[in-house]
Write an enzyme that holds these catalytic residues in place. Sequence first.
Site, PDB file in Angstrom:
ATOM      1  CG  ASN A  87      43.649  39.769  43.468  1.00  0.00           C
ATOM      2  OD1 ASN A  87      42.913  40.021  44.414  1.00  0.00           O
ATOM      3  ND2 ASN A  87      44.721  39.004  43.581  1.00  0.00           N
ATOM      4  CG  HIS A 100      43.937  34.247  38.317  1.00  0.00           C
ATOM      5  ND1 HIS A 100      44.290  35.146  37.336  1.00  0.00           N
ATOM      6  CD2 HIS A 100      44.495  34.693  39.464  1.00  0.00           C
ATOM      7  CE1 HIS A 100      45.040  36.098  37.867  1.00  0.00           C
ATOM      8  NE2 HIS A 100      45.173  35.850  39.166  1.00  0.00           N
ATOM      9  CG  HIS A 102      43.879  34.095  44.043  1.00  0.00           C
ATOM     10  ND1 HIS A 102      45.240  33.903  44.108  1.00  0.00           N
ATOM     11  CD2 HIS A 102      43.704  35.117  43.169  1.00  0.00           C
ATOM     12  CE1 HIS A 102      45.856  34.780  43.312  1.00  0.00           C
ATOM     13  NE2 HIS A 102      44.935  35.520  42.740  1.00  0.00           N
TER      14      HIS A 102
HETATM   15  P1  DGP Z   1      47.080  37.748  40.711  1.00  0.00           P
HETATM   16  O1  DGP Z   1      48.106  38.544  41.438  1.00  0.00           O
HETATM   17  O2  DGP Z   1      45.703  37.817  41.323  1.00  0.00           O
HETATM   18  O3  DGP Z   1      47.085  38.047  39.226  1.00  0.00           O
HETATM   19  O4  DGP Z   1      47.542  36.234  40.874  1.00  0.00           O
HETATM   20  C1  DGP Z   1      48.449  35.614  40.031  1.00  0.00           C
HETATM   21  C2  DGP Z   1      48.969  34.414  40.762  1.00  0.00           C
HETATM   22  O5  DGP Z   1      49.594  33.578  39.809  1.00  0.00           O
HETATM   23  C3  DGP Z   1      50.005  34.716  41.818  1.00  0.00           C
HETATM   24  O6  DGP Z   1      49.474  34.360  43.103  1.00  0.00           O
HETATM   25  C4  DGP Z   1      51.194  33.862  41.465  1.00  0.00           C
HETATM   26  C5  DGP Z   1      50.646  32.904  40.445  1.00  0.00           C
HETATM   27  N1  DGP Z   1      51.579  32.541  39.408  1.00  0.00           N
HETATM   28  C6  DGP Z   1      52.311  33.401  38.642  1.00  0.00           C
HETATM   29  N2  DGP Z   1      53.054  32.693  37.767  1.00  0.00           N
HETATM   30  C7  DGP Z   1      52.774  31.381  37.971  1.00  0.00           C
HETATM   31  C8  DGP Z   1      53.216  30.175  37.354  1.00  0.00           C
HETATM   32  O7  DGP Z   1      54.038  30.155  36.430  1.00  0.00           O
HETATM   33  N3  DGP Z   1      52.723  29.012  37.865  1.00  0.00           N
HETATM   34  C9  DGP Z   1      51.818  28.991  38.881  1.00  0.00           C
HETATM   35  N4  DGP Z   1      51.390  27.801  39.289  1.00  0.00           N
HETATM   36  N5  DGP Z   1      51.350  30.111  39.471  1.00  0.00           N
HETATM   37  C10 DGP Z   1      51.832  31.284  39.016  1.00  0.00           C
END
Ligand code: DGP
Length: 114
Positions: A87, A100, A102
């Site tokens: 994204n 990142h 996904h």
């Molecule tokens: P995006 O919306 O594409 O920026 O995805 C960010 C993702 O990161 C979202 O799916 C939730 C995940 N996320 C947010 N905070 C944390 C965290 O503290 N730990 C983990 N494992 N994932 C997280």
Amino acid sequence: MSDTLFSRIIRREIPADIVFEDEHVLAFRDIQPQAPVHVLFIPKNPIATLNDVAPCDAELLGRLMLAAADFARQQGFADQGYRVVMNCNRDGGQSVYHIHLHLLAGRQMVWPPG
Ligand code: DGP
């Protein structure tokens, strides 16, 4: 760029379910999974968005893709299929400004995505 929570995960300041790590890439399970398998592949060298990627980062982006495909093979769902998504910015739905990839798997994906 400013520090993000993903940089804190890299430094082990925040716990995460880490599934893969090498010199360049870290992968851990998403805290809000959108599929039975939902893993985030991040570069250890932080880049805010896909817009900030430079030609010298091409190999790093490839490493994220290769790590995701290797994970899918190792976990046994590569042939069944999966989706990878990055994204970008507000309209793309990006919420963490450390790029990142996904990896989503374990259910039938739909198109177009929401
Ligand atoms: P995006 O919306 O594409 O920026 O995805 C960010 C993702 O990161 C979202 O799916 C939730 C995940 N996320 C947010 N905070 C944390 C965290 O503290 N730990 C983990 N494992 N994932 C997280």
